[in-house]
Motif scaffolding. Sequence first.
Motif, PDB file in Angstrom:
ATOM      1  N   ALA A  21      25.900  91.653  11.395  1.00  0.00           N
ATOM      2  CA  ALA A  21      25.477  91.098  12.405  1.00  0.00           C
ATOM      3  C   ALA A  21      24.482  90.344  12.089  1.00  0.00           C
ATOM      4  O   ALA A  21      23.238  91.097  11.985  1.00  0.00           O
ATOM      5  CB  ALA A  21      25.821  91.982  13.654  1.00  0.00           C
ATOM      6  N   HIS A  23      22.451  89.271  15.084  1.00  0.00           N
ATOM      7  CA  HIS A  23      21.626  88.855  16.559  1.00  0.00           C
ATOM      8  C   HIS A  23      20.031  88.564  16.504  1.00  0.00           C
ATOM      9  O   HIS A  23      19.707  88.230  16.660  1.00  0.00           O
ATOM     10  CB  HIS A  23      20.958  90.890  16.116  1.00  0.00           C
ATOM     11  CG  HIS A  23      22.057  91.877  15.953  1.00  0.00           C
ATOM     12  ND1 HIS A  23      21.617  92.999  15.205  1.00  0.00           N
ATOM     13  CD2 HIS A  23      22.435  91.785  16.923  1.00  0.00           C
ATOM     14  CE1 HIS A  23      22.948  93.417  15.592  1.00  0.00           C
ATOM     15  NE2 HIS A  23      23.052  93.415  16.367  1.00  0.00           N
ATOM     16  N   ASN A  51      28.940  89.568  17.248  1.00  0.00           N
ATOM     17  CA  ASN A  51      27.049  89.636  17.160  1.00  0.00           C
ATOM     18  C   ASN A  51      26.410  88.758  16.247  1.00  0.00           C
ATOM     19  O   ASN A  51      25.194  89.308  16.151  1.00  0.00           O
ATOM     20  CB  ASN A  51      26.611  91.488  16.712  1.00  0.00           C
ATOM     21  CG  ASN A  51      27.071  92.165  18.273  1.00  0.00           C
ATOM     22  OD1 ASN A  51      27.506  91.968  18.638  1.00  0.00           O
ATOM     23  ND2 ASN A  51      26.222  93.268  18.232  1.00  0.00           N
ATOM     24  N   ARG A  55      18.958  89.959  20.974  1.00  0.00           N
ATOM     25  CA  ARG A  55      17.882  91.309  20.235  1.00  0.00           C
ATOM     26  C   ARG A  55      17.375  90.166  19.198  1.00  0.00           C
ATOM     27  O   ARG A  55      16.039  89.965  20.274  1.00  0.00           O
ATOM     28  CB  ARG A  55      19.243  91.201  18.487  1.00  0.00           C
ATOM     29  CG  ARG A  55      19.897  92.510  19.374  1.00  0.00           C
ATOM     30  CD  ARG A  55      19.096  93.947  20.306  1.00  0.00           C
ATOM     31  NE  ARG A  55      19.884  95.060  20.751  1.00  0.00           N
ATOM     32  CZ  ARG A  55      20.139  95.963  20.743  1.00  0.00           C
ATOM     33  NH1 ARG A  55      18.827  95.675  21.204  1.00  0.00           N
ATOM     34  NH2 ARG A  55      20.473  97.220  21.593  1.00  0.00           N
ATOM     35  N   GLY A  89      31.816  90.228  18.511  1.00  0.00           N
ATOM     36  CA  GLY A  89      31.176  91.061  18.898  1.00  0.00           C
ATOM     37  C   GLY A  89      30.956  91.283  20.038  1.00  0.00           C
ATOM     38  O   GLY A  89      31.187  91.078  21.061  1.00  0.00           O
ATOM     39  N   SER A  90      30.105  92.790  19.799  1.00  0.00           N
ATOM     40  CA  SER A  90      29.552  93.626  21.375  1.00  0.00           C
ATOM     41  C   SER A  90      29.425  92.320  21.680  1.00  0.00           C
ATOM     42  O   SER A  90      29.122  92.295  23.092  1.00  0.00           O
ATOM     43  CB  SER A  90      28.907  94.666  21.145  1.00  0.00           C
ATOM     44  OG  SER A  90      28.155  94.904  20.019  1.00  0.00           O
ATOM     45  N   GLN A  91      27.637  91.625  21.064  1.00  0.00           N
ATOM     46  CA  GLN A  91      27.582  90.799  22.116  1.00  0.00           C
ATOM     47  C   GLN A  91      27.747  89.693  22.372  1.00  0.00           C
ATOM     48  O   GLN A  91      27.695  89.162  23.525  1.00  0.00           O
ATOM     49  CB  GLN A  91      25.802  90.193  20.905  1.00  0.00           C
ATOM     50  CG  GLN A  91      25.256  91.388  20.796  1.00  0.00           C
ATOM     51  CD  GLN A  91      23.905  91.767  21.581  1.00  0.00           C
ATOM     52  OE1 GLN A  91      23.570  90.618  23.161  1.00  0.00           O
ATOM     53  NE2 GLN A  91      23.252  93.348  21.518  1.00  0.00           N
ATOM     54  N   GLU A  92      28.435  89.042  21.594  1.00  0.00           N
ATOM     55  CA  GLU A  92      29.841  88.201  22.083  1.00  0.00           C
ATOM     56  C   GLU A  92      30.277  88.776  23.656  1.00  0.00           C
ATOM     57  O   GLU A  92      30.969  87.378  24.077  1.00  0.00           O
ATOM     58  CB  GLU A  92      30.656  87.696  21.321  1.00  0.00           C
ATOM     59  CG  GLU A  92      29.754  86.559  20.773  1.00  0.00           C
ATOM     60  CD  GLU A  92      29.293  87.598  19.415  1.00  0.00           C
ATOM     61  OE1 GLU A  92      27.402  87.495  19.584  1.00  0.00           O
ATOM     62  OE2 GLU A  92      29.587  88.700  18.863  1.00  0.00           O
ATOM     63  N   GLN A 117      21.818  96.872  26.921  1.00  0.00           N
ATOM     64  CA  GLN A 117      21.478  96.616  24.919  1.00  0.00           C
ATOM     65  C   GLN A 117      21.222  94.727  24.355  1.00  0.00           C
ATOM     66  O   GLN A 117      21.777  95.092  23.321  1.00  0.00           O
ATOM     67  CB  GLN A 117      23.449  96.004  25.433  1.00  0.00           C
ATOM     68  CG  GLN A 117      23.887  96.956  26.131  1.00  0.00           C
ATOM     69  CD  GLN A 117      23.451  98.688  25.044  1.00  0.00           C
ATOM     70  OE1 GLN A 117      23.889  98.548  24.354  1.00  0.00           O
ATOM     71  NE2 GLN A 117      23.711  99.554  25.943  1.00  0.00           N
ATOM     72  N   HIS A 183      34.363  94.304  14.249  1.00  0.00           N
ATOM     73  CA  HIS A 183      33.420  94.333  13.929  1.00  0.00           C
ATOM     74  C   HIS A 183      32.291  95.439  14.197  1.00  0.00           C
ATOM     75  O   HIS A 183      31.691  95.462  13.394  1.00  0.00           O
ATOM     76  CB  HIS A 183      33.402  93.975  16.340  1.00  0.00           C
ATOM     77  CG  HIS A 183      31.439  93.654  16.444  1.00  0.00           C
ATOM     78  ND1 HIS A 183      30.893  93.006  15.845  1.00  0.00           N
ATOM     79  CD2 HIS A 183      30.894  94.254  17.276  1.00  0.00           C
ATOM     80  CE1 HIS A 183      29.500  93.392  16.448  1.00  0.00           C
ATOM     81  NE2 HIS A 183      29.703  93.920  17.104  1.00  0.00           N
ATOM     82  N   TRP A 200      34.720  96.611  19.851  1.00  0.00           N
ATOM     83  CA  TRP A 200      33.406  96.703  20.151  1.00  0.00           C
ATOM     84  C   TRP A 200      32.498  98.005  20.788  1.00  0.00           C
ATOM     85  O   TRP A 200      31.842  97.975  20.056  1.00  0.00           O
ATOM     86  CB  TRP A 200      33.050  95.855  20.797  1.00  0.00           C
ATOM     87  CG  TRP A 200      34.157  94.651  21.179  1.00  0.00           C
ATOM     88  CD1 TRP A 200      34.132  93.355  20.251  1.00  0.00           C
ATOM     89  CD2 TRP A 200      34.824  94.069  21.816  1.00  0.00           C
ATOM     90  NE1 TRP A 200      34.793  92.325  20.346  1.00  0.00           N
ATOM     91  CE2 TRP A 200      35.251  92.494  21.594  1.00  0.00           C
ATOM     92  CE3 TRP A 200      35.661  94.773  23.396  1.00  0.00           C
ATOM     93  CZ2 TRP A 200      36.417  92.230  22.056  1.00  0.00           C
ATOM     94  CZ3 TRP A 200      36.427  93.392  24.234  1.00  0.00           C
ATOM     95  CH2 TRP A 200      37.451  92.476  23.019  1.00  0.00           C
ATOM     96  N   PHE A 223      29.409  95.891  12.309  1.00  0.00           N
ATOM     97  CA  PHE A 223      28.242  96.610  13.094  1.00  0.00           C
ATOM     98  C   PHE A 223      28.071  98.085  12.532  1.00  0.00           C
ATOM     99  O   PHE A 223      29.227  98.558  12.833  1.00  0.00           O
ATOM    100  CB  PHE A 223      27.937  95.855  14.127  1.00  0.00           C
ATOM    101  CG  PHE A 223      27.247  96.460  15.049  1.00  0.00           C
ATOM    102  CD1 PHE A 223      25.338  96.596  15.041  1.00  0.00           C
ATOM    103  CD2 PHE A 223      26.956  97.615  16.029  1.00  0.00           C
ATOM    104  CE1 PHE A 223      24.723  96.543  16.710  1.00  0.00           C
ATOM    105  CE2 PHE A 223      26.376  97.815  16.995  1.00  0.00           C
ATOM    106  CZ  PHE A 223      24.924  97.837  16.869  1.00  0.00           C
TER     107      PHE A 223
END
Length: 266
Positions: A21, A23, A51, A55, A89-92, A117, A183, A200, A223
């Motif tokens: 990741a 970020h 990710n 961040r 990823g979780s951010q995407e 988040q 991920h 995720w 991640f």
Amino acid sequence: MSAQDHFETLPAGRRNWAVAAIHGEADRLRALHRRLAERIQVGENLVYLGNFLGRGNAVAGTIEELLLFRRALLARPGAEYDDIVYLRGSQEEMWHKLLQIQFAPNPGEVLEWMLDQGVAPTLAAYGGTVEEARSAGNGGALVLTKWTSSLRAAMRAADGHTMLMSVLRRAAFTEDKALLFVHAGIDATRPLSEQHDSFWWGGEDFDNIEAPYGGFRRVVRGFDRRHRGLEVKAATATVDGACGFGGPLLAACFDADGELVDTIEA
């Protein structure tokens, strides 16, 4: 996207590079790419484990660096498009949901959770602010639709950004099942086709996977919520140096049998 497009099958019998990741830490990604360029060879797989967004304060620069490095690798004689894969990823996933937040039953609450988040830097990358987001969240569906449309337009205006987001995969695996790349985690009690959000948000039980999952020799993730660095176990591997949380960006290379053979830190 059809079901078969959720996953990418990678050629077998190759070395496989996995990038943790990022970020939004564009400087670390550039430094890692400089070192990776000296080691990765044509005919090796490269998987970014999600990710890229969130961040850090250089989200747009991170996407641009991903695109530039892709072009550089594909310019090498003999390189192929299926050598390089990007996971969602979780951010995407959050960004994808945010762009449709007008359809959420409680958009204000969802938005606040996303801000907690780390979605704010991604908002800023495409011209948004936290204040505008909260105002739109209180303004109803029409206001939210107009706001998300402006974010989409800004993303389309950034050359290649929408294209990259459109090719993200939920997971990738080598054709011979030596390696499965995810991920954050998987639910080991379910088949790959039924993982859904586990990719995720399902990392809590990852440490408990002690035997090959679904026939794969090793599952590699990028991640870890505890950011414990590089950790290789009998049937799993975690590659997360806490990039975006004060730590370095890691990349790990696994041979054709799924064994760790090289690492890079930036």
